[in-house]
Design a protein around this motif. Structure first.
Motif, PDB file in Angstrom:
ATOM      1  N   ASP A 272       0.845  -1.193   0.000  1.00  0.00           N
ATOM      2  CA  ASP A 272       0.000   0.000   0.000  1.00  0.00           C
ATOM      3  C   ASP A 272       0.879   1.240   0.000  1.00  0.00           C
ATOM      4  O   ASP A 272       1.747   1.403   0.856  1.00  0.00           O
ATOM      5  CB  ASP A 272      -0.912  -0.002   1.234  1.00  0.00           C
ATOM      6  CG  ASP A 272      -1.974   1.080   1.131  1.00  0.00           C
ATOM      7  OD1 ASP A 272      -3.121   0.750   0.802  1.00  0.00           O
ATOM      8  OD2 ASP A 272      -1.648   2.265   1.359  1.00  0.00           O
TER       9      ASP A 272
ATOM     10  N   GLU B  17      -9.604  -5.058  -3.119  1.00  0.00           N
ATOM     11  CA  GLU B  17     -10.055  -4.452  -1.868  1.00  0.00           C
ATOM     12  C   GLU B  17     -10.470  -5.493  -0.828  1.00  0.00           C
ATOM     13  O   GLU B  17     -10.178  -5.368   0.354  1.00  0.00           O
ATOM     14  CB  GLU B  17     -11.214  -3.480  -2.134  1.00  0.00           C
ATOM     15  CG  GLU B  17     -10.787  -2.159  -2.790  1.00  0.00           C
ATOM     16  CD  GLU B  17      -9.706  -1.404  -2.024  1.00  0.00           C
ATOM     17  OE1 GLU B  17      -9.746  -1.379  -0.776  1.00  0.00           O
ATOM     18  OE2 GLU B  17      -8.794  -0.852  -2.682  1.00  0.00           O
TER      19      GLU B  17
ATOM     20  N   LYS C 110      -7.384  -6.745   0.698  1.00  0.00           N
ATOM     21  CA  LYS C 110      -6.753  -5.701   1.531  1.00  0.00           C
ATOM     22  C   LYS C 110      -7.467  -5.571   2.875  1.00  0.00           C
ATOM     23  O   LYS C 110      -6.836  -5.363   3.910  1.00  0.00           O
ATOM     24  CB  LYS C 110      -6.814  -4.351   0.810  1.00  0.00           C
ATOM     25  CG  LYS C 110      -5.606  -4.076  -0.055  1.00  0.00           C
ATOM     26  CD  LYS C 110      -5.535  -2.591  -0.437  1.00  0.00           C
ATOM     27  CE  LYS C 110      -4.250  -2.295  -1.158  1.00  0.00           C
ATOM     28  NZ  LYS C 110      -4.194  -0.935  -1.687  1.00  0.00           N
ATOM     29  N   ASP C 111      -8.793  -5.696   2.835  1.00  0.00           N
ATOM     30  CA  ASP C 111      -9.599  -5.532   4.055  1.00  0.00           C
ATOM     31  C   ASP C 111      -9.237  -6.519   5.163  1.00  0.00           C
ATOM     32  O   ASP C 111      -9.407  -6.226   6.336  1.00  0.00           O
ATOM     33  CB  ASP C 111     -11.095  -5.696   3.722  1.00  0.00           C
ATOM     34  CG  ASP C 111     -11.636  -4.461   3.003  1.00  0.00           C
ATOM     35  OD1 ASP C 111     -10.930  -3.433   2.981  1.00  0.00           O
ATOM     36  OD2 ASP C 111     -12.753  -4.539   2.465  1.00  0.00           O
TER      37      ASP C 111
END
Lengths: 241, 241
Positions: free
Chosen positions: B175, B203, B206-207
């Motif tokens: 990130d 996403e 990533k969460d």
């Protein structure tokens, strides 16, 4: 006016740029897609912006519009982007403490990756042996993702050129047997020399080197990809303490 | 006996392995060239050694010889090597403190580079999302340079699989904004997650991550090549102090 004939002189000149010989002769090359066009404009290197007939874009003003059949002759992408630029080769000169030299790298993807990482890790001056892949070929340009515009890139007789730099810079090439960790040379003026995918740095270049570097890997692996090896070495030499 | 007919059942089965569907079905794949054959033999994964008629080699004993026209159907190299192997997918299980996860990487060259570096930097267990490039396709196999045989490689529902590991391992993805230096996680059990060439790690993955890493580069560069980024992160995490 829309260009529709392959016999048009201007179109003929542009199509020639698909060939290395003419890229070298005119110091021009082709780029495709909005992103690269934008980068070239920023660096003031764009000469023509060519739209495919029917293409609309509010960001750029085209200098030429060509028919769909002409565009097909110009494009080099599987999914054509409908916008191509004719671009001048940059002639900036960069004063650098860290220089990269490329000896006979053949694969366009590797070449592009190396150039992209060179910008990322502040190796902004690159010397390339004349028998390496052409940086201005479509495949390399695509792999560099625009990094090419911000660098000084020179095709040279590598041995002769390196000899000139030898007084001021430490010449480093990779070597499995006598190589040291790249971080040892962090605070020195160095030229890092990366070699061919199969055979590495050529013997005549190794002979004039001052020292050797090596990235330690698991012994089950014979070697790293040359783009990866170059990137890790530049990363290490650029790293802040 | 020399196989000369494309209608022969054994030949038909082997040609099918050019297609991912059948590689998945039979857990077999094709490799070409002496070097890869040798690696596969070492790992006891070779099923057939196929020579093109007229090929001579004292190192390997062929289990099949095929006519030149059949060999043409089997090869995937521009310069065919005259020797092809049918290879079993390895089913080794590796206990590892450092695991690599690949989320939607599409380019076969990048995939191959990542696999090759994974072996180099001791990430010997690799989890791959089902919508990523097929590791057993000829282009990837070539780019891995044989590294594939010594690794545990699993195609999985990535989110579900990572969730299982989350108790024991720290999940890390890249990130730009909140990423820390990879070396911070050197002494931990981690899974490094690398994402798609254009869009990065998705996403939903990533969460569920525990932390984020980032490789600092010159701000003129938008991003590193994913193969390079993966390699540098694995290099840092594997480095001895």
């Amino acid at each position: 006016m829309v260009y529709t004939s392959l016999k048009n002189d201007k179109i003929k000149e542009i199509i020639k740029l698909k060939d290395k010989k003419y890229r070298d002769k005119y110091n021009l090359f082709l780029i495709e897609g909005e992103h690269l066009i934008e980068e070239a404009i920023k660096m003031n290197l764009i000469k023509e912006i060519i739209y495919e007939e029917g293409y609309e874009n509010s960001k750029f003003i085209p200098t030429m519009i060509v028919s769909k059949s002409i565009y097909k002759e110009l494009t080099f992408l599987e999914t054509p982007a409908s916008i191509i630029g004719v671009c001048k080769k940059s002639d900036i000169t960069i004063q650098a403490d860290k220089i990269l030299a490329i000896d006979k790298v053949q694969d366009p993807g590797n070449m592009g990756t190396i150039i992209r990482s060179a910008l990322g890790f502040n190796f902004k001056k690159i010397l390339i042996s004349k028998d390496s892949a052409d940086v201005y070929s479509p495949k390399v340009i695509r792999a560099t993702q625009g990094a090419i515009f911000a660098l000084e890139i020179k095709y040279v007789d590598l041995k002769a050129e390196l000899t000139k730099y030898k007084k001021e810079y430490k010449l480093l090439s990779t070597d499995v047997e006598q190589g040291k960790s790249p971080s040892k040379f962090k605070n020195e003026k160095v030229i890092v020399i990366m070699g061919n995918e199969g055979s590495g740095v050529s013997e005549e270049i190794k002979d004039i080197c001052d020292d050797y570097i090596y990235i330690k890997t698991n012994e089950q692996l014979e070697s790293l990809n040359v783009g990866v090896a170059a990137s890790i070495i530049m990363y290490e030499l650029n790293k802040e303490d």
